[in-house]
Design a protein around this motif. Structure first.
Motif, mmCIF file in Angstrom:
data_model
loop_
_atom_site.group_PDB
_atom_site.id
_atom_site.type_symbol
_atom_site.label_atom_id
_atom_site.label_comp_id
_atom_site.label_asym_id
_atom_site.label_seq_id
_atom_site.Cartn_x
_atom_site.Cartn_y
_atom_site.Cartn_z
ATOM 1 N N UNK A 74 29.607 45.393 35.985
ATOM 2 C CA UNK A 74 31.039 45.664 35.866
ATOM 3 C C UNK A 74 31.426 47.055 36.368
ATOM 4 N N UNK A 75 30.469 47.981 36.412
ATOM 5 C CA UNK A 75 30.750 49.255 37.086
ATOM 6 C C UNK A 75 31.238 48.988 38.503
ATOM 7 N N UNK A 76 30.512 48.117 39.195
ATOM 8 C CA UNK A 76 30.851 47.796 40.590
ATOM 9 C C UNK A 76 32.091 46.925 40.676
ATOM 10 N N UNK A 77 32.219 45.944 39.778
ATOM 11 C CA UNK A 77 33.412 45.092 39.799
ATOM 12 C C UNK A 77 34.686 45.914 39.664
ATOM 13 N N UNK B 128 29.019 35.439 34.724
ATOM 14 C CA UNK B 128 27.564 35.603 34.703
ATOM 15 C C UNK B 128 27.051 36.276 33.426
ATOM 16 N N UNK B 129 27.875 36.396 32.411
ATOM 17 C CA UNK B 129 27.437 37.068 31.187
ATOM 18 C C UNK B 129 26.382 36.271 30.441
ATOM 19 N N UNK C 183 36.530 41.253 40.033
ATOM 20 C CA UNK C 183 36.353 40.101 39.148
ATOM 21 C C UNK C 183 36.872 38.807 39.778
ATOM 22 N N UNK C 184 37.861 38.910 40.633
ATOM 23 C CA UNK C 184 38.486 37.702 41.178
ATOM 24 C C UNK C 184 37.889 37.263 42.513
ATOM 25 N N UNK C 185 37.384 38.202 43.298
ATOM 26 C CA UNK C 185 36.926 37.846 44.643
ATOM 27 C C UNK C 185 35.464 38.217 44.889
ATOM 28 N N UNK C 186 35.073 39.452 44.624
ATOM 29 C CA UNK C 186 33.706 39.885 44.881
ATOM 30 C C UNK C 186 32.699 39.108 44.030
ATOM 31 N N UNK C 187 33.144 38.660 42.853
ATOM 32 C CA UNK C 187 32.258 37.890 41.974
ATOM 33 C C UNK C 187 31.714 36.649 42.673
ATOM 34 N N UNK C 188 32.486 36.050 43.561
ATOM 35 C CA UNK C 188 32.026 34.872 44.299
ATOM 36 C C UNK C 188 30.767 35.197 45.092
ATOM 37 N N UNK C 189 30.758 36.330 45.771
ATOM 38 C CA UNK C 189 29.611 36.705 46.596
ATOM 39 C C UNK C 189 28.416 37.122 45.730
ATOM 40 N N UNK C 190 28.700 37.680 44.564
ATOM 41 C CA UNK C 190 27.621 37.995 43.633
ATOM 42 C C UNK C 190 26.954 36.699 43.169
#
Length: 528
Positions: free
Chosen positions: A450-453, A437-438, A460-467
Motif C-alpha cells: 500500500x505504500x506503492x499503491x 490481495x489481503x 488501488x483502482x488501476x495499478x492493482x490489476x498489474x500487481x
C-alpha cells in the motif's frame, strides 16, 4: 479406516479431527492441508459450530498464518478411507457467470449466517470452544483419549493415542533439523523486515528517512516528490503522516494540518453520536449483524484484532461508512481494508510489536484519534473503488475480465492451462480484487504494497490489476505442475507467501510496473 504412517502427535490429531468432522474425502484432504499450516485453530475450536459446508467456507475460516510443518508432509503421509463418499466433481460446478459463482459461494455473502444469532452480545475470544470439535452435528464415537502434547488435540480411540515414543522423538528431530527462516514481525521496529533476516538501519535507509523528514517538514509538502520517494517503500517512522498526506486526508500546508485533523476527528465522532445508536433499528440491523459476524474473522490469528476494544472500533468504522454510502452499503471484504490503516496509525504510539499490543492501555484520546483517522483514510480509498461494492459488484467483474485478457497476452501457457482444466479466473481472482490481495499476503506485505499503491495516482483502482497479473505469473512453475482442477484451485487459494517480506514485494511491484509500462497504453496488446 485409513492409515496414518509415522505421524507426530499433532499430525495424528489433525488426521483424526478431519475424519471426525464427517467431511467428504475432498474436504478431508483440504482440512489436513490447512490444519498442518494452522495449528492454532486446534485450540481456538475451529470450525465454529459444526463443520464447513464447502471449500469456500473452509478457506475463509482457516487463513492468515502458516506453521513450520512442510506442506508435503501430511499430503504424503495420510491415506484416507477408500469407502469415504466422494465429493461432487468441482469441475462440473464451474461458474459460467458472476451470479452463478456468487450463488455457489453464498456462505460468504449470506447475511443469515447461523453462527451468531445473538449478534448484539459483546465479543470475547475466550468464549471460543477449547477443543477442535463441536459437539453439534458430530455422530457418536468410541471413547476419546487426548494425547499429552503442547497442542490440545483429540484422537479417535485409545489405540491411536499409543504412539511410539521413539517415532515421535524421531519426527520431532526431523522437523527441528529443517532450515528455519527468521520470524518476521507484523510491523518491524525500525523498518519493515524482509525475508533475509532482522532489520538493520543502513546508510541508504538513514538517507531515505532524512529525505522524508525534510519533505514532511516543509511548509508545503511537495506531493509529487513525496510520491516518488514513497513508491519504493516508506520508513516506519514517517509512514503514518505520509499515508495521511498521500490519501488526501491531510492538507499539504503544515499550518492547516492540526486544524483539519481536529475538525475531521470531531466530524467522525459526530457521526457516531448521530447514527450509531440506530444499529439496532429495523432498517440497519441486518447491516450491523453482518459486520458483527465478520469482525472476529478479520485476521483471526493475530491477537491485536481479537481484542474487544479493537473489534468495537472496527464495528463503528464499518457501520458508519455503510450507512453513509447507501449505494453499496457494507459488503464482506471491506472489513479487511480497515486493518492496514489501523495498524499503521497505531504504530505511531507503539514501540514493541503491534500484533500483541493492548490497545486499551492507550489514552482514550489517542484511541479516538486512531479510529477517526482509520475511518477517513479507508473512506478515501473506497471512494476510488466503490464500484467494486455496488450492486452485482461491476468493478470486480470488469477487473477480473481485464486480468484474464492481460494474462492471455503475457503468458499464454498459463491461460491455456486454465482453459484446459476449466478454471475460471473468477474462481480465484474475485477475492484478489475484492480484498486487494489481503487474503493472499501477510499483513506486513500488504502495508508495504500500500505504500506503492498510495504513491501511484490510481494505485488501488488501476495499478492493482498489474500487481495481480505479476502475482499470478510469480507462481507459474507451481501452476503448470498441477494436474487437475482441484489441485489448481487449491494452489491459487492458498499460495505460500508466509515468508514474504520487502524483497519479494519489491520484485512483485517491479514486475507489475513493467507490465503496466508495456500494456497500459498499448491498445494493440491489451484492451482496457
Amino acid at each position: 479406516m485409513g492409515k496414518t504412517k509415522d505421524l507426530s502427535a499433532f499430525e495424528q490429531g489433525v488426521v483424526v479431527g478431519a475424519r471426525r468432522t464427517g467431511l467428504c474425502q475432498e474436504l478431508q484432504r483440504c482440512w489436513v492441508f490447512h490444519a498442518q499450516q494452522f495449528p492454532v485453530f486446534i485450540n481456538n475450536g475451529l470450525p465454529p459450530k459444526g463443520h464447513p459446508a464447502n471449500l469456500t467456507q473452509l478457506w475463509e475460516a482457516l487463513e492468515s498464518t502458516w506453521a513450520s510443518i512442510p506442506v508435503e508432509r501430511l499430503q504424503h503421509l495420510v491415506e484416507f478411507p477408500k469407502d469415504t463418499p466422494k465429493a461432487n466433481n468441482l469441475k462440473s460446478k464451474k461458474a459460467s457467470s458472476f451470479h452463478e459463482f456468487a450463488r455457489s459461494t453464498n456462505d460468504a455473502w449470506d447475511i443469515d449466517d447461523e453462527e451468531d444469532e445473538d449478534f448484539l452480545a459483546p465479543i470475547h475470544p475466550s468464549s471460543l470452544p477449547p477443543t477442535l470439535l463441536s459437539t453439534q452435528q458430530v455422530p457418536p464415537l468410541p471413547p476419546q483419549q487426548p494425547i499429552n502434547t503442547t497442542i490440545e488435540v483429540v484422537v479417535k480411540s485409545s489405540s491411536e493415542a499409543q504412539l511410539n515414543t521413539n517415532t515421535v522423538r524421531s519426527t520431532l528431530q526431523k522437523q527441528q533439523s529443517l532450515p528455519v527462516r527468521p520470524i518476521i514481525p507484523l510491523v518491524a521496529r525500525i523498518s519493515d523486515q524482509n525475508s533475509s533476516g532482522a532489520p538493520i538501519m543502513t546508510v541508504r535507509d538513514k538517507s531515505r528517512l532524512d529525505k522524508f523528514k525534510y519533505l514532511l517538514s516543509c511548509p508545503n509538502t511537495d506531493l509529487e516528490e513525496l510520491r516518488k520517494h514513497s513508491w519504493s517503500g516508506i520508513p516506519r517512522e514517517v509512514r503514518p503522516i505520509t499515508w495521511r498526506l498521500l490519501s488526501g486526508y491531510l492538507p499539504v500546508n503544515m499550518e492547516r494540518r492540526d486544524l483539519v485533523l481536529k475538525r475531521k476527528r470531531d466530524e467522525y465522532f459526530g457521526f457516531i453520536e448521530q447514527y450509531y445508536h440506530s444499529r439496532t433499528d429495523e432498517t440497519y440491523k441486518d447491516t450491523y449483524r453482518q459486520i458483527h459476524i465478520d469482525i472476529p474473522r478479520t485476521n483471526p490469528l493475530i491477537p491485536l484484532f481479537q481484542q474487544p476494544a479493537v473489534q468495537e472500533v472496527f464495528e463503528r468504522i464499518l457501520f458508519i461508512w455503510a450507512i453513509r454510502h447507501p449505494a453499496s452499503g457494507y459488503v464482506q471484504g471491506i472489513n479487511d481494508l480497515v486493518t492496514p490503516f489501523f495498524v499503521v496509525f497505531l504504530s505511531e504510539f507503539v514501540e514493541e510489536d503491534v500484533e500483541n499490543f493492548d490497545v486499551a492501555s492507550l489514552p482514550l484520546e489517542t484511541q479516538r484519534n486512531i479510529e477517526a483517522d482509520s475511518f477517513w483514510c479507508m473512506t478515501k480509498l473506497l471512494d476510488g473503488i466503490q464500484d467494486n461494492y455496488t450492486f452485482a459488484q461491476p468493478g470486480i467483474q470488469n477487473k477480473v475480465k481485464a486480468l484474464e485478457e492481460l494474462v492471455s497476452r503475457i503468458d499464454e501457457d498459463i491461460h491455456n492451462y486454465f482453459k484446459r482444466y476449466e478454471v475460471e479466473y473468477l474462481q480465484f481472482a474475485f477475492r484478489w480484487m475484492n480484498n486487494l490481495l489481503m487474503r493472499e499476503l501477510p499483513l506486513r506485505c500488504t502495508i508495504r504494497l500500500w505504500d506503492t499503491y498510495q504513491a501511484e495516482q490510481e494505485g488501488f483502482s488501476h495499478f492493482h490489476l498489474y500487481v495481480c497479473a505479476a502475482f499470478l505469473i510469480e507462481w507459474r512453475k507451481e501452476i503448470l505442475s498441477m494436474v487437475d482442477f482441484q489441485g489448481l484451485l487449491m494452489l491459487l487459494q492458498n499460495l505460500p507467501t508466509i515468508h514474504w517480506g520487502n524483497e519479494e514485494v519489491g520484485l512483485l511491484l517491479a514486475e507489475a510496473y513493467r507490465l503496466k509500462y508495456m500494456f497500459a497504453d498499448a491498445p494493440n496488446h491489451y484492451k482496457r
